[in-house]
Design an enzyme around this catalytic site. Structure first.
Site, short mmCIF file in Angstrom:
data_model
loop_
_atom_site.label_atom_id
_atom_site.label_comp_id
_atom_site.label_asym_id
_atom_site.label_seq_id
_atom_site.Cartn_x
_atom_site.Cartn_y
_atom_site.Cartn_z
N HIS A 284 0.94 -1.21 -0.20
CA HIS A 284 0.08 0.01 0.06
C HIS A 284 1.09 1.41 0.20
CE1 HIS A 284 -3.82 2.16 1.65
NE2 HIS A 284 -2.97 2.74 0.99
N ASP B 197 1.75 4.03 2.63
CA ASP B 197 0.82 4.87 2.22
C ASP B 197 1.35 6.03 1.43
OD1 ASP B 197 -1.86 5.52 1.66
OD2 ASP B 197 -2.43 6.46 3.55
N ASP B 198 1.72 6.92 2.23
CA ASP B 198 2.19 8.25 1.28
C ASP B 198 3.51 8.73 2.24
OD1 ASP B 198 0.29 9.05 -0.76
OD2 ASP B 198 -1.03 8.70 0.96
N HIS C 294 1.56 4.82 -2.43
CA HIS C 294 1.03 5.69 -3.51
C HIS C 294 2.39 6.22 -4.02
CE1 HIS C 294 -3.36 5.53 -2.51
NE2 HIS C 294 -2.70 5.29 -1.43
N GLU D 238 -11.16 3.53 6.01
CA GLU D 238 -10.09 4.36 6.15
C GLU D 238 -11.02 5.55 7.09
OE1 GLU D 238 -7.86 6.71 3.16
OE2 GLU D 238 -6.59 7.06 4.61
N HIS E 211 -9.41 1.28 -1.55
CA HIS E 211 -9.20 1.42 -0.04
C HIS E 211 -10.88 1.63 0.34
CE1 HIS E 211 -5.49 3.34 -1.43
NE2 HIS E 211 -5.64 4.19 -0.28
#
Ligand code: ADE
Ligand code: ZN
Length: 335
Positions: free
Chosen positions: A13, A274-275, A15, A196, A193
């Site tokens: 996961h 994630d980011d 991005h 969340e 997703h």
């Protein structure tokens, strides 16, 4: 003593646009003649205080303005893969947001060709195998998602699956039923997703209406015991992102994160970043942080690493590779 950062693991996961570090953002802005509304990297970093998912997304999409050429995307992905390799990542399944680029006039092919160049060299350069997953923006229309799938058709050799991201609440999975059906017919794997910020019903709908094989986040599953039972029974992987959940205020502090409770409930959870440029750590640092905050044992960490390879989209031809990665997890020594 080994740090848990270098435990062999898969990242499922991530991005790629969320790996844009301030230094690279300013370098690309200068190269491409793009004005950023921040004086320098310090001022930009000070803007990384988020109230919720939307406040993050506003900055995340704004900064993408610096990504214009195939080389930009290659450089972005190569920088991520080098960092990931240094933190024990052996396999990375990487999301990208095509609509966030095509809507700015950057062609789909430019994005994919740039990313693919980095990914194709990754095993040799970094020792990391990769997959690419294109996400539909759930706050855009179903028609736009379908048009994006159409644009992807000449590039399907580079793309393993489809996902669904961006603003969740108010954008339930049902809208994307047809495009997920069309993606499945093309042989693409499916993730989304869900849970969340959105309710557990979005997780159920992602499974029932979109046919997803993994849930990204799935944090709010714990509010619905019947759903937990189903996810455990069907061994549906949940790709958790604990540092993201703290930064976007889904949980107050890392010590309150349900990761350990979810493991104890028998869920197949993985730990991801994630980011990472925005949320204070790549996956190795995330493993370290959850170990400290939740008092995870070495066996817990090993189980998370094992789960990551079990949940990876390594198909039948890749079973030997999965077995090799799992053997590396078992052979890892913490001291
Ligand atoms: N796009 C990038 N990061 C995201 C996240 N955490 N949730 C939804 N969409 C995203
Ligand atoms: Zn995400």
């Amino acid at each position: 003593m080994n740090l848990p950062e270098d435990l062999p693991k898969a990242e499922l996961h991530l991005h790629i646009e969320g790996t844009l570090e301030p230094e690279l953002a300013f370098a690309l802005a200068a190269r491409n003649g793009v004005h950023l509304p921040f004086a320098d990297t310090d001022e930009l970093r000070r803007a990384y205080r988020f109230e919720d998912l939307q406040s993050f997304l506003d900055l995340y999409y704004a900064l993408m303005a610096v990504l214009r050429t195939a080389d930009d995307f290659t450089e972005l992905a190569d920088a991520y893969l080098a960092r990931a390799a240094a933190q024990g990542v052996r396999h990375a399944e990487i999301f990208f947001d095509p609509q966030a680029h095509t809507s700015r006039g950057v062609p789909f092919g430019t994005v994919v060709e740039g990313l693919a160049r980095a990914l194709e060299g990754s095993e040799e350069r970094h020792g990391v195998t990769t997959r690419l997953i294109m996400c539909f923006l759930r706050d855009e229309s179903a028609e736009s998602a379908m048009a994006t799938l159409e644009e992807a058709k000449p590039y399907l050799r580079h793309i393993t699956g489809v996902g669904l991201d961006s603003a969740e609440v108010g954008h339930p999975p049902a809208k994307f039923r047809e495009v997920y059906e069309a993606a499945a017919a093309l042989g693409l794997r499916r993730v989304a997703h869900a849970g969340e910020e959105g309710p557990p019903s979005y997780i159920r709908d992602a499974l029932d209406l979109l046919g997803v094989e993994r849930i990204d986040h799935g944090l709010r599953a714990m509010e619905d015991p019947g759903l937990v039972e189903r996810l455990v029974r069907d061994r549906v992987p949940l790709t958790l992102c604990p540092l993201s959940n703290v930064r976007l205020r889904a949980v107050d502090v890392l010590e309150d994160h349900p990761l350990k409770a979810m493991m104890d409930a028998g869920l197949l959870v993985t730990v991801n970043s994630d980011d990472p440029a925005y949320f204070g750590g790549y996956v190795g640092e995330t493993f370290h942080a959850v170990r400290e905050a939740l008092a995870l044992t070495e066996e817990d960490l090993r189980r998370l690493a094992r789960n990551s390879f079990e949940a990876a989209f390594l198909d039948q031809e890749d079973e030997a590779l999965r077995a090799r990665y799992l053997a590396e997890v078992e052979a890892y020594t913490f001291d």
